[in-house]
Every structure is written in C-alpha cells, then in structure tokens.
Design an enzyme around this catalytic site. Structure first.
Site, mmCIF file in Angstrom:
data_model
loop_
_atom_site.group_PDB
_atom_site.id
_atom_site.type_symbol
_atom_site.label_atom_id
_atom_site.label_comp_id
_atom_site.label_asym_id
_atom_site.label_seq_id
_atom_site.Cartn_x
_atom_site.Cartn_y
_atom_site.Cartn_z
ATOM 1 N N GLY A 221 -35.284 -16.205 29.726
ATOM 2 C CA GLY A 221 -34.321 -15.301 30.357
ATOM 3 C C GLY A 221 -33.944 -15.847 31.722
ATOM 4 N N ARG A 222 -33.554 -14.962 32.636
ATOM 5 C CA ARG A 222 -33.142 -15.409 33.979
ATOM 6 C C ARG A 222 -34.233 -16.230 34.660
ATOM 7 N NH1 ARG A 222 -32.295 -10.051 34.251
ATOM 8 N NH2 ARG A 222 -30.143 -9.332 34.137
ATOM 9 N N ASP B 91 -50.385 -15.112 38.006
ATOM 10 C CA ASP B 91 -49.937 -14.294 39.143
ATOM 11 C C ASP B 91 -50.013 -12.816 38.774
ATOM 12 O OD1 ASP B 91 -48.880 -13.783 41.759
ATOM 13 O OD2 ASP B 91 -46.900 -13.478 40.880
ATOM 14 N N SER C 42 -42.449 -12.388 43.909
ATOM 15 C CA SER C 42 -41.208 -12.174 44.676
ATOM 16 C C SER C 42 -41.452 -12.095 46.180
ATOM 17 C CB SER C 42 -40.535 -10.885 44.196
ATOM 18 O OG SER C 42 -41.358 -9.756 44.489
ATOM 19 N N HIS D 179 -50.234 -11.196 42.377
ATOM 20 C CA HIS D 179 -48.882 -10.747 41.998
ATOM 21 C C HIS D 179 -47.891 -10.877 43.168
ATOM 22 C CE1 HIS D 179 -46.535 -7.907 39.082
ATOM 23 N NE2 HIS D 179 -45.750 -8.798 39.646
ATOM 24 N N ARG E 20 -46.239 -10.570 32.913
ATOM 25 C CA ARG E 20 -47.018 -9.340 33.002
ATOM 26 C C ARG E 20 -48.417 -9.623 32.498
ATOM 27 N NH1 ARG E 20 -44.242 -7.874 35.990
ATOM 28 N NH2 ARG E 20 -42.660 -6.267 36.072
#
Length: 328
Positions: free
Chosen positions: A163-164, A269, A296, A293, A245
């Site tokens: 995906g992205r 992560d 971002s 995690h 996830r």
C-alpha cells in the site's frame, strides 16, 4: 446570526501537538475538553469525557467500542483518530449510527517508511548489539567474523502489503542495490512497476526473500499471519521486519523461530501488547530489536497529523468535506 449557533462539545483523549489544539480553539465552533496528559485516558474518564460529545478526537490506544458510543449518545457526529490505523474502532457500530470518521493516512507515510528502513538496517547490521559491546568493553581487536550481519546489496526483499507505506519502503530500499523486489497482498498493483515489484503468492515471497517486511493493515485475514508455519518457510539467514501492527505476528512463534535459529533476526516497531512487558521473552534475545512504536515520530509529522485530525473533526462537526475521511 453566528452567535446563535450552538457551540458543540468536543472531547480529546490525550495531550496532542499544539498545531491541532490551536485550530480547534480558534474556530469558535466547539468547546474542547481534553484529557491533559501524555498517558492514556482511563476507561472511566473516557466514558465520562465523551458523554454528550458531538465530536471525539482519539488515539490508536483508545478502544472505541459500543460502550463508548453509547456513553457519547446521539449527539455524536464525528470521530477523528490521530492515526492511519482504525482497528481500535468498532467500525460496523459506528457506521450503523451514521457517525463520520476522519483519519491521517498520507501524512505519516514518509516518516514510517524511513523508520522501517532504519529498523531494517539496525537489525540486519546488528547496531544495538554493537553499541552494547562498545559500552560493555566487548570491543577488543578487529575480528573478521565479529558482529557480521546481512546486507541489502544483491538481495531479495519481500514486502507484505504494497500500500502507501509498503510502496514508500520499496522506493527507499531499491537504491541499496536490491536485486529482486517481491510483494504479496490481495491484488496485483500497477504502480509496483515503478520499483520493478513482482507480485507473488505469499509462500513464494516468504521462502525466497532475504528480508521480509510486513506493512499490511490488520484485518481478520492478517491477524496472526506470521506464525510458526510462516517462519518455517523463511531462510535461516532471513531478516524479519514488522512496522504494521503487532497482532499480525504470533510472538510465541517468532520467539521460537529466533531462538532456534530458524530465522536470523527480527526488528519490530509494533508488538502485542503495547508497551511490551519488560520481562517478555523476546527482549532476552540478542537477535531481536524492539522499538516503542515510533514509526511516525518526527516532530513535523506529528504536528501535521494533529492539524489534519483537528481539521477532520471540524469538518465532521460542520457537515462539510473532510480532508481525509474514512469511507466504509
């Protein structure tokens, strides 16, 4: 007259970057109540906070289920999540109630892809282990086989879920001299041509890849996808990376695969649960790198995520087009 407009109640489940709070406080459309902490809101406080709310701004760690929706009541128009993932929300129930959902998909793609590459390199080249050796005095003379790892040059990389984010990872890995890029997922992607990606069955990807990178969404199909059966097919020199996830991986099976030498090493992560307990068996292994995690976690990305989730929330309150609405 504008002053006659009803001020709507908004509950935010955590202290979020200023950029987002500023947008909400300047509009005059809503009255914000905020769980003003870096720590997650307790269940009781969440149920109390959402009572009568028109809008809810939440995080991935907040379980938005029927109980929360009932506590919010019929005023609830919009839920805006500060995340790209939405597996923490009871989507069927939300849809049934006609509540709109905003999320933050594109803005964290680059940061997450960069972190994935960093984690892959750190794991394959044993950086955390090397740092420990320096600190503990394990660094003596130069030894030809000491702390040897695995390189990307001439390798086969397999991306599960192009995906992205998967695509952004592939774009970054290709210039390292990757020889073959395989990907698997529900469908063949036309844009994979840009990275010379080859669409293959999952079994082929797992057995042929030197690096297996998981970047798929968590769905009933992908839950526990990386299990004993999966790791048994991997090369014993292969590197496993998951930044999607935690629940996509069976962690007991991963521990067995790592401790028995079934696979070379793993970088995660994401885990189940998050945070991972400090006495978890995975944390006893030298060949497993676990991060908290932080996919971002760049200052600019988190600021932009906060802005987008605030603008999604406002659009939902006012019944206008959201910058990023989840269609379901």
């Amino acid at each position: 007259m504008h002053t006659a407009q009803k001020i709507m109640k908004v509950f935010i489940t955590r202290r979020i970057p200023q950029e987002g709070l500023k947008i909400l406080s300047q509009t005059g459309v809503c009255k914000v109540s905020l769980w003003d902490s870096d720590e997650p809101v307790s269940r009781a406080e969440l149920l109390k906070g959402v009572a009568g709310a028109h809008g809810l701004l939440c995080l991935l760690s907040d379980k938005i289920d029927t109980e929360v929706l009932d506590a919010a009541g019929p005023n609830l128009k919009v839920i805006s999540t500060l995340s790209v993932g939405f597996d923490h929300m009871a989507m069927d129930e939300i849809k049934k109630r006609g509540v709109r959902v905003g999320y933050t998909p594109d803005v964290l793609t680059d940061a997450t892809a960069e972190l994935t590459v960093a984690l892959l390199l750190a794991t394959a080249r044993r950086l955390p282990e090397g740092m420990v050796e320096v600190i503990n005095g394990g660094w003596s003379t130069w030894k030809p086989l000491w702390l040897c790892g695995y390189g990307l040059s001439g390798s086969t990389v397999g991306v599960i879920g192009l995906g992205r984010i998967g695509m952004a990872i592939a774009r970054r890995l290709k210039p390292f001299g990757v020889k073959k890029l395989l990907y698997s997922g529900r469908t063949d992607k036309s844009y994979a041509a840009e990275v010379e990606g080859e669409y293959v069955p999952l079994d082929t990807l797992v057995s042929e890849s030197d690096f297996v990178v998981v970047s798929c969404a968590l769905t009933p199909d992908t839950q526990g996808l990386c299990n004993k059966h999966f790791f048994c097919k991997m090369k014993n020199t292969a590197v496993f990376i998951n930044t999607s996830r935690g629940a996509v991986v069976n962690q007991e099976d991963l521990y067995q695969a790592l401790s028995s030498g079934q696979i070379a090493c793993a970088g995660l992560d994401v885990t189940t649960p998050e945070p991972l307990p400090t006495d978890h068996p995975l944390l006893t292994l030298k060949n497993c790198v676990v991060l908290p995690h932080i996919g971002s976690a760049t200052y600019s990305t988190r600021g932009i995520m906060a802005e987008l989730s605030a603008n999604n929330l406002l659009a939902g309150l006012q019944g206008t087009d959201m910058p990023s609405e989840l269609k379901f």
